[in-house]
Design an enzyme around this catalytic site. Sequence first.
Site, short mmCIF file in Angstrom:
data_model
loop_
_atom_site.label_atom_id
_atom_site.label_comp_id
_atom_site.label_asym_id
_atom_site.label_seq_id
_atom_site.Cartn_x
_atom_site.Cartn_y
_atom_site.Cartn_z
N GLY A 32 0.86 -1.20 0.00
CA GLY A 32 0.00 0.00 0.00
C GLY A 32 0.89 1.24 0.00
O GLY A 32 2.05 1.20 -0.42
N ARG A 82 1.83 -3.21 12.91
CA ARG A 82 1.13 -3.54 14.15
C ARG A 82 1.71 -4.85 14.65
O ARG A 82 1.88 -5.81 13.87
CB ARG A 82 -0.37 -3.74 13.92
N GLU A 91 1.49 -4.27 23.36
CA GLU A 91 2.08 -2.99 23.78
C GLU A 91 1.42 -2.44 25.03
O GLU A 91 0.20 -2.55 25.14
CB GLU A 91 1.91 -1.96 22.65
N HIS A 144 7.21 2.35 19.33
CA HIS A 144 6.12 2.73 18.41
C HIS A 144 6.28 4.19 17.96
O HIS A 144 5.45 5.05 18.24
CB HIS A 144 4.75 2.51 19.06
#
Length: 320
Positions: A156, A237, A266, A284
């Site tokens: 993407g 993710r 997380e 992150h």
Amino acid sequence: MERPTLYITRLLPQPVLDAISGQYRLLAEPTDLPPTEEALRRGFAEAQAVICTLTDRIDATVLSHATKLKIIANYAVGYNNIDLPTATQRGIIVTNTPDVLTDATADLTWALLLALARRVVEGDTWVRTGRWPGWTPTQMLGADVSRKTLGIIGMGRIGQAVAQRAAGFRMPVIYEGRHSVSSPPGVSWTRRPLDEVLVESDFVSLHVPLTEATRHLIDRRKLALMKPTAFLINTLRGPVIDEAALVSALEAKTIAGAGLDVYEQEPVVSVGLISLPNVVLLPHLGSATLETRVRMGLICLDNIAVVLGGRPAPNRVTKT
Ligand code: DGY
């Protein structure tokens, strides 16, 4: 005229707060801490618009309080934290922040890739100990990056931005994706089945959204397909990788290393990962530049203004 009520679940960068002030009535002063259940319930019950973050779980219970809510603007491109079917059923529009974080996330992917291959974090740590004895020909040998094969899973916007950056390193790119993507002039991007990408790549970078279909996409079997000299990078993710299987592969050295910005649970990170030297771990940081985080906030506000004005949201998400 009365200003619409906005609930934001977290403190956002100051330019975003400045853009909010005067236009909306803020339900509560935002802080840097995760909202309590009570705050979330009240926010969803009283606001016409919500800005929430990827760490807020917006499930059917939270949504059941939302009687006045028109829009949830998720301050992220990924929206796996929101029960989209329930929100849609309740007539609430959900939006995300695509495009504006593509470059920041692609840049961070490369930071991890280069740090891993050239042992940047290990080297920095060694120098800081004061025990580096000086240059030797066999010290901290890493792996070449230039001309190696880059494998991208999920081609993407962010996958393509990562692939574009590979041109400077003269790396062939192979990718797995739902659709074929045309390569920019002068470079070749080749679409291949997932297993072949894993078998042939020297660096594998993950860029698929987290859905039920991609949860543990990279499991024990897939990790076993990778070369023992290959590196795995995840800025997407955490649950897309079976983290326990990854720890086993790293410990057994069936892959050379991993660069991770995201984790299965997380902020908990597997103890096994923390003790390994061939891993680079970030908290992150994918979209964490000031410019990007401001743009993300402004996109949320644009979507809110449009939806509260009765027009279609530019960044509405409809697919889970
Ligand atoms: C996103 O937008 O999904 C990113 O993970 C935020 O950093």
